[in-house]
Design a protein around this motif. Sequence first.
Motif, PDB file in Angstrom:
ATOM      1  N   ALA A 122      32.398  29.915  55.524  1.00  0.00           N
ATOM      2  CA  ALA A 122      31.855  30.617  53.360  1.00  0.00           C
ATOM      3  C   ALA A 122      31.051  32.006  53.737  1.00  0.00           C
ATOM      4  N   ALA A 123      31.462  32.737  53.183  1.00  0.00           N
ATOM      5  CA  ALA A 123      30.593  34.080  53.655  1.00  0.00           C
ATOM      6  C   ALA A 123      29.343  33.944  53.220  1.00  0.00           C
ATOM      7  N   ARG A 124      27.952  34.724  53.323  1.00  0.00           N
ATOM      8  CA  ARG A 124      26.880  34.808  52.707  1.00  0.00           C
ATOM      9  C   ARG A 124      26.839  34.567  51.307  1.00  0.00           C
ATOM     10  N   PRO A 125      25.767  33.811  50.817  1.00  0.00           N
ATOM     11  CA  PRO A 125      25.481  34.077  49.510  1.00  0.00           C
ATOM     12  C   PRO A 125      25.549  35.249  48.765  1.00  0.00           C
ATOM     13  N   ALA A 126      26.468  35.957  47.805  1.00  0.00           N
ATOM     14  CA  ALA A 126      26.042  37.424  46.910  1.00  0.00           C
ATOM     15  C   ALA A 126      24.538  36.965  46.833  1.00  0.00           C
ATOM     16  N   GLN A 127      24.052  38.015  46.896  1.00  0.00           N
ATOM     17  CA  GLN A 127      22.643  39.067  46.451  1.00  0.00           C
ATOM     18  C   GLN A 127      22.501  39.360  45.011  1.00  0.00           C
ATOM     19  N   THR A 128      23.537  40.141  44.233  1.00  0.00           N
ATOM     20  CA  THR A 128      23.832  40.959  43.487  1.00  0.00           C
ATOM     21  C   THR A 128      24.473  40.138  42.728  1.00  0.00           C
ATOM     22  N   PHE A 129      24.455  40.938  41.666  1.00  0.00           N
ATOM     23  CA  PHE A 129      25.865  40.833  40.559  1.00  0.00           C
ATOM     24  C   PHE A 129      26.744  41.586  40.544  1.00  0.00           C
ATOM     25  N   ASP A 130      26.658  43.380  41.349  1.00  0.00           N
ATOM     26  CA  ASP A 130      27.884  43.773  41.684  1.00  0.00           C
ATOM     27  C   ASP A 130      28.735  43.200  43.047  1.00  0.00           C
ATOM     28  N   GLU A 131      27.813  42.494  44.025  1.00  0.00           N
ATOM     29  CA  GLU A 131      28.669  41.564  45.477  1.00  0.00           C
ATOM     30  C   GLU A 131      29.463  40.672  44.738  1.00  0.00           C
ATOM     31  N   VAL A 132      28.948  40.260  43.502  1.00  0.00           N
ATOM     32  CA  VAL A 132      30.161  38.988  42.533  1.00  0.00           C
ATOM     33  C   VAL A 132      31.049  39.608  42.313  1.00  0.00           C
ATOM     34  N   GLU A 133      30.657  40.434  41.587  1.00  0.00           N
ATOM     35  CA  GLU A 133      32.116  41.952  41.058  1.00  0.00           C
ATOM     36  C   GLU A 133      32.875  42.378  41.650  1.00  0.00           C
ATOM     37  N   ASP A 134      32.443  42.500  43.223  1.00  0.00           N
ATOM     38  CA  ASP A 134      33.232  42.967  43.693  1.00  0.00           C
ATOM     39  C   ASP A 134      33.735  41.594  44.259  1.00  0.00           C
ATOM     40  N   ALA A 135      33.496  40.708  44.940  1.00  0.00           N
ATOM     41  CA  ALA A 135      33.690  39.178  45.259  1.00  0.00           C
ATOM     42  C   ALA A 135      35.422  39.002  44.560  1.00  0.00           C
ATOM     43  N   LEU A 136      34.778  38.761  42.893  1.00  0.00           N
ATOM     44  CA  LEU A 136      35.759  38.265  41.492  1.00  0.00           C
ATOM     45  C   LEU A 136      37.006  39.004  42.064  1.00  0.00           C
ATOM     46  N   LEU A 137      37.083  40.546  41.923  1.00  0.00           N
ATOM     47  CA  LEU A 137      37.946  41.537  41.163  1.00  0.00           C
ATOM     48  C   LEU A 137      38.643  41.765  43.669  1.00  0.00           C
ATOM     49  N   SER A 138      37.998  41.266  44.428  1.00  0.00           N
ATOM     50  CA  SER A 138      39.595  42.041  45.552  1.00  0.00           C
ATOM     51  C   SER A 138      40.467  40.353  44.649  1.00  0.00           C
ATOM     52  N   HIS A 163      49.438  29.841  47.297  1.00  0.00           N
ATOM     53  CA  HIS A 163      48.447  30.992  46.923  1.00  0.00           C
ATOM     54  C   HIS A 163      46.733  31.186  46.932  1.00  0.00           C
ATOM     55  N   PRO A 164      45.919  32.442  46.760  1.00  0.00           N
ATOM     56  CA  PRO A 164      44.892  32.116  46.886  1.00  0.00           C
ATOM     57  C   PRO A 164      44.252  32.242  45.223  1.00  0.00           C
ATOM     58  N   LEU A 165      42.915  31.321  44.912  1.00  0.00           N
ATOM     59  CA  LEU A 165      42.936  30.992  43.851  1.00  0.00           C
ATOM     60  C   LEU A 165      42.476  33.039  42.893  1.00  0.00           C
ATOM     61  N   THR A 186      39.002  31.163  39.135  1.00  0.00           N
ATOM     62  CA  THR A 186      37.970  31.882  39.705  1.00  0.00           C
ATOM     63  C   THR A 186      36.148  31.774  38.587  1.00  0.00           C
ATOM     64  N   ILE A 187      36.787  32.785  37.508  1.00  0.00           N
ATOM     65  CA  ILE A 187      35.613  32.726  36.932  1.00  0.00           C
ATOM     66  C   ILE A 187      35.846  31.567  35.913  1.00  0.00           C
ATOM     67  N   VAL A 188      37.056  30.529  35.679  1.00  0.00           N
ATOM     68  CA  VAL A 188      36.932  29.651  35.257  1.00  0.00           C
ATOM     69  C   VAL A 188      36.437  28.679  35.500  1.00  0.00           C
ATOM     70  N   GLY A 189      36.397  28.429  36.926  1.00  0.00           N
ATOM     71  CA  GLY A 189      35.899  28.099  37.498  1.00  0.00           C
ATOM     72  C   GLY A 189      33.850  27.726  37.636  1.00  0.00           C
ATOM     73  N   MET A 190      33.986  29.319  37.761  1.00  0.00           N
ATOM     74  CA  MET A 190      32.597  29.197  37.400  1.00  0.00           C
ATOM     75  C   MET A 190      31.572  28.565  35.610  1.00  0.00           C
TER      76      MET A 190
END
Length: 452
Positions: free
Chosen positions: A7-23, A127-129, A134-138
């Motif tokens: 597991a990657a380190r926890p996201a620290q900022t909104f931008d990091e979350v956005e990047d992770a989701l958009l990837s 296939h990956p999520l 992912t955002i539905v699960g969130m």
Amino acid sequence: MTDAPQAARPAQTFDEVEDALLSRWPETKLEPSLDRIEAFTELLGDPQRSFRSIHLTGTNGKTSTSRMIETLLRALDLRTGRFTSPHLERMSERISIDGEPMDDEAFVRAFNDVAPYTHLVDADQEHPLSFFETIVGMAYAAFADAPVDAAVVEVGMGGSWDATNVIDADVAVVLPIAVDHAKYLGEDAPTIALEKAGIIKAGSVAVLAEQTPEVATVLLARAVEVGATVVREGVEFGVAARTPAVGGQMISLQGLRGRYDDVFLPLYGAHQAQNAAVALAAVESFGTGALDEDLVRAAFAEVTSPGRLEIIRRSPTIVLDAAHNPHGAEAVAAALEDSFAFSPLVGVMGVMEDKDHEGVLNVLEPHLAYLVCTQNSSPRSMSASALGRAAVEIFGEDRVSVVPDLSDAIERAATLAEAGEAIEVSIGAGAVLVTGSVVTVGEARAMLKGRR
């Protein structure tokens, strides 16, 4: 199957979350299956089973109706979660608790709560999520954690295999169905209705907005098949009367358990009055019984729906509407005639490449004195020049210009609206309508809010 990655380190900022989701897989890349979201929510402890819910599908009107339902439920002192998509300006708008979108800190926390499990699903599935799964699960995990009394959940696309459909909602709302997302859902309304009918579950109440006879047949067959109770706009409930008013409209609603008169709805257009009737019936069907008239009036008076015939600026008036298909454009056109007297009305349009842009242009042509064709920042956006070529075929060369930069396009339209004589219209109440896509309207909204 491979070993789950660390597991990657926890996201620290909104931008990091956005990047992770958009990837992740984008919303536009679909593999029709509930396998991944079911595996994901199972790992999360099936949070969607811990609260009651109202689930909405349909071609247009889902977000506005969701917001109305949520406002009514909150007036009943219920704690609410609301999931809508797409977002206008910020991704966190998709998940609201108690009527407010998650702030950045809560959004990061919601992501970090589910992130470790995304890798397990990715490793175990073909296939990956996706981003949307992912955002539905969130959202479901955040609603369970809150905890909410009731969740108001809008499908992303379709119904049966939409990731939101791992809930078994108490009430399934089906708004008007027309053709959109034909590539994924089908080329005609009855085929699309078959997919959207999948949110109607055994023992639920199906609240059906007015539909064409062919679509109604499909929806009723599904309700019979699963043993759902049906209530229909125009039969068991509906709009009894409406009159345009300053800042919106006055409406009378016939609910399932009573009539509600002198209700002020601060939104424009007959379609929003119909959405209000559907929202009222959905809340009545949720088991709340007859609603107090004053409570209903107070709740509807508070409703907002950003980007839906929203007046964002004056001098000249700039109206935003996220209509992106002919059905939505027809509702906007009717509301413009019904509630406004703009002359000239100058359009600014930016559309997605996969949408029926010609259908939207044809609907709006009689209502616009002039059109500025532009584009938004999405890679899916149709180029301004391509839209311009299509528009010239419908509007004629002398009523169309192409301005690729959205900010410049709005400025050009505002100048034309203020100087009506430049396009052979006497100076009057000139206005600008920005439309064609949720993304275009969201980007325009972000620009214009800072200038008010």
